[in-house]
Design a protein around this motif. Sequence first.
Motif, PDB file in Angstrom:
ATOM      1  N   LYS A  52       0.828  -1.200   0.000  1.00 17.64           N
ATOM      2  CA  LYS A  52       0.000   0.000   0.000  1.00 17.64           C
ATOM      3  C   LYS A  52       0.866   1.254   0.000  1.00 17.64           C
ATOM      4  N   THR A 101      -4.583  -4.674  -2.436  1.00 17.74           N
ATOM      5  CA  THR A 101      -3.651  -4.769  -1.315  1.00 17.74           C
ATOM      6  C   THR A 101      -4.353  -5.258  -0.036  1.00 17.74           C
ATOM      7  N   LYS A 102      -5.671  -5.352  -0.070  1.00 16.79           N
ATOM      8  CA  LYS A 102      -6.395  -5.872   1.086  1.00 16.79           C
ATOM      9  C   LYS A 102      -6.060  -7.346   1.277  1.00 16.79           C
ATOM     10  N   LYS A 103      -6.088  -7.802   2.517  1.00 18.64           N
ATOM     11  CA  LYS A 103      -5.763  -9.194   2.809  1.00 18.64           C
ATOM     12  C   LYS A 103      -6.752 -10.141   2.148  1.00 18.64           C
ATOM     13  N   ILE A 105     -10.289 -10.167  -0.489  1.00 16.04           N
ATOM     14  CA  ILE A 105     -11.118  -9.387  -1.412  1.00 16.04           C
ATOM     15  C   ILE A 105     -12.295 -10.241  -1.863  1.00 16.04           C
TER      16      ILE A 105
END
Length: 285
Positions: A52, A101-103, A105
């Motif tokens: 991020k 970039t989210k763990k 999705i």
Amino acid sequence: MKTKKYLLRKYSKSFYFASIFLSKKTYNNCVILYSFCRQIDDIADKKYGDKKKQLKYILKSLMDIDNPNNKLDKNIKLLINSKIIEKKCLIEIVQGVLLDTKKKIHLSNEIALINYSYFVAGTVGIMMAKLLSNTHIYGYRYAVDLGIAMQLTNIMRDVIEDAKIGRVYLPKSWINIAPKNILNGTIETENLLRKASKKIYRLSEIYYNSAFKGIAFLPFNSRFAILLALNVYRKIGKKIIKNNYSNLIKRETVNTYEKIFCLIKVCMIFIFNINVHIKKYEHEK
């Protein structure tokens, strides 16, 4: 530039095949754009580092393009400053990829799917249209459709690979399933994935059909290459359906013989289908 061309040849074989039919200048500009997009994707797909933070740094650099300390690639800067591509579109791409970039999705619904596809691929369609010297608003709208269609194909193709890194781009309203359950491969899960894959295939076909209408808005010397790219990439989804949802087993590709067949097919379409060369002012906003 050699490294950038290598990246296109290695990671985007379908577009590389079609790009052979572009002028040298246009091809080189496409290589620069692809290299930038590849860099963004690679950062998001890393298993380590502050992804991020890196993407936000690139985002800030784009917004502050005239800063002499800016470390953006000089070639992409040149395309921006020469007004060959829109800075706004590059910013939207980074904003879209930041979602990756989210763990975990899992897109909520079809609208979220289309919005995501616009940010990461529809914007690329806009920039490609400008690189190809499109000057008409309708040309840009159809270019967005082609970008979205190709991204939907990517999502359909990469269901298993995405699940391995905690991502589910198939809308939750279609299939409410965790990535680990996708990988378990039960009969019930497979049936649900087949239904969702069929839905995203049908949705992609709507966008490919619309994008086809936009070929005529491109300059004559660019139409063939983009028509070929459309048909080669579209072939991936068609193969998945024909091979009984092979996307649930492997990452489907288009082999050399199939690309040659697409080339012959596109030659026939280009010569004998007059619709390729007739502008249709039908696109909805």
